[in-house]
Motif scaffolding. Structure first.
Motif, PDB file in Angstrom:
ATOM      1  N   UNK A 159       0.834  -1.209   0.000  1.00 50.03           N
ATOM      2  CA  UNK A 159       0.000   0.000   0.000  1.00 50.03           C
ATOM      3  C   UNK A 159       0.867   1.256   0.000  1.00 50.03           C
ATOM      4  N   UNK A 160       1.907   1.240   0.833  1.00 51.99           N
ATOM      5  CA  UNK A 160       2.798   2.399   0.916  1.00 51.99           C
ATOM      6  C   UNK A 160       3.484   2.651  -0.417  1.00 51.99           C
ATOM      7  N   UNK A 161       3.913   1.585  -1.094  1.00 50.74           N
ATOM      8  CA  UNK A 161       4.570   1.741  -2.392  1.00 50.74           C
ATOM      9  C   UNK A 161       3.609   2.333  -3.420  1.00 50.74           C
ATOM     10  N   UNK A 162       2.390   1.847  -3.443  1.00 51.96           N
ATOM     11  CA  UNK A 162       1.411   2.337  -4.410  1.00 51.96           C
ATOM     12  C   UNK A 162       1.054   3.798  -4.167  1.00 51.96           C
ATOM     13  N   UNK A 163       0.936   4.179  -2.916  1.00 49.49           N
ATOM     14  CA  UNK A 163       0.577   5.573  -2.622  1.00 49.49           C
ATOM     15  C   UNK A 163       1.732   6.521  -2.897  1.00 49.49           C
ATOM     16  N   UNK A 164       2.932   5.975  -3.119  1.00 47.74           N
ATOM     17  CA  UNK A 164       4.092   6.794  -3.508  1.00 47.74           C
ATOM     18  C   UNK A 164       4.385   6.697  -5.002  1.00 47.74           C
ATOM     19  N   UNK A 165       3.591   5.926  -5.720  1.00 51.58           N
ATOM     20  CA  UNK A 165       3.832   5.746  -7.147  1.00 51.58           C
ATOM     21  C   UNK A 165       4.964   4.783  -7.458  1.00 51.58           C
ATOM     22  N   UNK A 166       5.404   4.005  -6.463  1.00 50.00           N
ATOM     23  CA  UNK A 166       6.493   3.057  -6.669  1.00 50.00           C
ATOM     24  C   UNK A 166       5.917   1.743  -7.204  1.00 50.00           C
ATOM     25  N   UNK A 167       5.586   1.737  -8.480  1.00 50.86           N
ATOM     26  CA  UNK A 167       4.930   0.592  -9.093  1.00 50.86           C
ATOM     27  C   UNK A 167       5.861  -0.619  -9.153  1.00 50.86           C
ATOM     28  N   UNK A 206     -13.232   2.203  -0.284  1.00 48.19           N
ATOM     29  CA  UNK A 206     -12.277   1.371   0.459  1.00 48.19           C
ATOM     30  C   UNK A 206     -11.288   0.628  -0.437  1.00 48.19           C
ATOM     31  N   UNK A 207     -11.202   1.022  -1.713  1.00 46.24           N
ATOM     32  CA  UNK A 207     -10.183   0.450  -2.599  1.00 46.24           C
ATOM     33  C   UNK A 207      -9.040   1.444  -2.693  1.00 46.24           C
ATOM     34  N   UNK A 208      -7.819   0.964  -2.565  1.00 43.71           N
ATOM     35  CA  UNK A 208      -6.680   1.860  -2.566  1.00 43.71           C
ATOM     36  C   UNK A 208      -6.541   2.601  -3.903  1.00 43.71           C
ATOM     37  N   UNK A 209      -6.392   3.914  -3.834  1.00 45.95           N
ATOM     38  CA  UNK A 209      -6.141   4.721  -5.016  1.00 45.95           C
ATOM     39  C   UNK A 209      -4.645   5.025  -5.058  1.00 45.95           C
ATOM     40  N   UNK A 210      -3.948   4.584  -6.087  1.00 42.91           N
ATOM     41  CA  UNK A 210      -2.500   4.861  -6.174  1.00 42.91           C
ATOM     42  C   UNK A 210      -2.222   6.361  -6.252  1.00 42.91           C
ATOM     43  N   UNK A 211      -0.955   6.710  -6.142  1.00 43.74           N
ATOM     44  CA  UNK A 211      -0.544   8.112  -6.213  1.00 43.74           C
ATOM     45  C   UNK A 211      -1.103   8.770  -7.465  1.00 43.74           C
ATOM     46  N   UNK A 212      -1.595  10.002  -7.305  1.00 46.03           N
ATOM     47  CA  UNK A 212      -2.070  10.731  -8.472  1.00 46.03           C
ATOM     48  C   UNK A 212      -0.919  10.892  -9.462  1.00 46.03           C
ATOM     49  N   UNK A 213      -1.224  10.708 -10.721  1.00 43.05           N
ATOM     50  CA  UNK A 213      -0.197  10.875 -11.737  1.00 43.05           C
ATOM     51  C   UNK A 213      -0.534  10.113 -12.992  1.00 43.05           C
ATOM     52  N   UNK A 214       0.425  10.080 -13.900  1.00 41.79           N
ATOM     53  CA  UNK A 214       0.252   9.444 -15.199  1.00 41.79           C
ATOM     54  C   UNK A 214       1.112   8.186 -15.242  1.00 41.79           C
ATOM     55  N   UNK A 215       0.495   7.081 -15.651  1.00 39.89           N
ATOM     56  CA  UNK A 215       1.143   5.776 -15.631  1.00 39.89           C
ATOM     57  C   UNK A 215       1.186   5.147 -17.022  1.00 39.89           C
ATOM     58  N   UNK A 216       2.273   4.446 -17.307  1.00 42.60           N
ATOM     59  CA  UNK A 216       2.270   3.492 -18.414  1.00 42.60           C
ATOM     60  C   UNK A 216       1.446   2.304 -17.943  1.00 42.60           C
ATOM     61  N   UNK A 217       0.558   1.834 -18.773  1.00 38.13           N
ATOM     62  CA  UNK A 217      -0.344   0.764 -18.356  1.00 38.13           C
ATOM     63  C   UNK A 217      -0.622  -0.188 -19.510  1.00 38.13           C
ATOM     64  N   UNK A 218      -1.246  -1.288 -19.167  1.00 36.69           N
ATOM     65  CA  UNK A 218      -1.705  -2.264 -20.156  1.00 36.69           C
ATOM     66  C   UNK A 218      -3.191  -2.487 -19.924  1.00 36.69           C
ATOM     67  N   UNK A 219      -3.961  -2.408 -20.982  1.00 35.24           N
ATOM     68  CA  UNK A 219      -5.410  -2.593 -20.883  1.00 35.24           C
ATOM     69  C   UNK A 219      -5.820  -3.848 -21.633  1.00 35.24           C
ATOM     70  N   UNK A 220      -6.595  -4.676 -20.967  1.00 37.40           N
ATOM     71  CA  UNK A 220      -7.032  -5.956 -21.528  1.00 37.40           C
ATOM     72  C   UNK A 220      -8.485  -5.831 -21.989  1.00 37.40           C
ATOM     73  N   UNK A 221      -8.697  -6.054 -23.278  1.00 37.12           N
ATOM     74  CA  UNK A 221     -10.047  -6.021 -23.839  1.00 37.12           C
ATOM     75  C   UNK A 221     -10.305  -7.353 -24.526  1.00 37.12           C
ATOM     76  N   UNK A 222     -11.194  -8.130 -23.943  1.00 38.86           N
ATOM     77  CA  UNK A 222     -11.561  -9.436 -24.508  1.00 38.86           C
ATOM     78  C   UNK A 222     -10.337 -10.313 -24.766  1.00 38.86           C
ATOM     79  N   UNK A 223      -9.392 -10.273 -23.839  1.00 34.58           N
ATOM     80  CA  UNK A 223      -8.229 -11.130 -23.945  1.00 34.58           C
ATOM     81  C   UNK A 223      -7.073 -10.558 -24.750  1.00 34.58           C
TER      82      UNK A 223
END
Length: 302
Positions: A159-167, A206-223
């Protein structure tokens, strides 16, 4: 996988004991012991609580219930037992062991982490569990803590890592990418005007919200997985009434995704959320973020 809100009567079980709130590498090390060759014929079970004390203290979730169930099922767990904590909180360690683990679950193997506590006021520890198991002729495995960076892996550290943006640290401790799968809701559709149509997803209570900011991500759509750019926060340039996840799915040209539950996995933190002087400046930044994200996610999309 069978899920119980009350303690069932089972036969010949191998039971993993613990909170298992994030199913991180430390939790997996415990659960994987259920699959040891010598116990392959036992019914594999996880015993936890629907309202573990950590959650009563306000700890935010880092994995949804559905995600946890999917991970446990993939690990071979067939029985997930989640009574309320209050239903057993007054049991002494000895009564909890005899009445629940032995009489109701028919445990033949018990597995826990080295910091596991049980019974009224958490007075039972691994030493007592070993002693009780030895008296009943039951196998007991106490799994050493899994370490990361010289310290024990824990959900609180993640949780601490996510709230600091340490992905990276969160990913390393989870043993998987931090991800969420929420419903796509309507937004202001400004992304279309910028040439970067986005999906909007709100975080549940009650779901953890990571640090505000812009992330590189991967989105899964129908596999199928796409590189993407995710902004988490309040979108200061255009404004948002509450924090949300807004994701531009690079290369996706299918139909709209409103009402669908789409999984977004965070790969790396790229920059802080900031307010731009104009929409054009925002557009340039988003496209630059897209180039970075494609580079950062390429190794996961091969």
């Amino acid at each position: 996988m069978n899920i119980y809100s009350q303690i069932p009567e089972l036969k010949s079980t191998a039971v993993a004991l613990g909170c298992f709130d994030g199913i991180h590498l430390g939790h997996k090390a415990v659960i994987e012991m259920l699959n040891l060759p010598g116990f392959k014929n036992l019914n594999k079970a996880v015993f936890s609580f629907s309202d573990a004390p950590a959650f009563k203290k306000g700890a935010e979730s880092i994995a949804s219930f559905d995600d946890k169930c999917e991970i446990l099922s993939e690990m071979g767990v067939r029985e997930l037992i989640l009574p309320s904590f209050d239903s057993v909180r007054d049991y002494s360690p000895e009564v909890f062991f005899s009445e629940i683990l032995i009489n109701r679950l028919d445990a033949r193997l018990l597995v826990c982490g080295e910091n596991y506590r049980f019974g009224r006021r958490a007075t039972g520890d691994c030493g007592l569990l070993r002693k009780l198991c030895a008296e009943q002729g039951i196998d007991c495995i106490v799994v050493p803590s899994v370490m990361y960076g010289g310290k024990m892996i824990s959900s609180s550290r993640i949780r601490a890592a996510l709230t600091c943006g340490d992905i990276k640290s969160a990913t390393d401790m989870l043993g998987r990418q931090f991800s969420y799968c929420f419903e796509v809701v309507h937004g202001r559709k400004l992304g279309r005007l910028l040439g970067t149509p986005t999906i909007n997803q709100f975080f549940p209570k009650n779901y953890l919200i990571p640090a505000y900011g812009v992330y590189a991500s991967i989105t899964d759509i129908d596999g199928r997985k796409y590189p993407s750019v995710t902004n988490i926060g309040i979108k200061p340039t255009v404004g948002s009434d509450e924090p949300l996840s807004e994701t531009w799915i690079i290369g996706y040209d299918g139909g709209d995704l409103y009402g669908k539950f789409i999984r977004v996995s965070l790969v790396g933190y790229m920059r802080k959320e900031c307010k731009f002087s104009s929409i054009d400046a925002l557009k340039l930044a988003i496209h630059s973020d897209g180039v970075k994200s494609v580079s950062l996610t390429s190794q996961f999309l091969k």
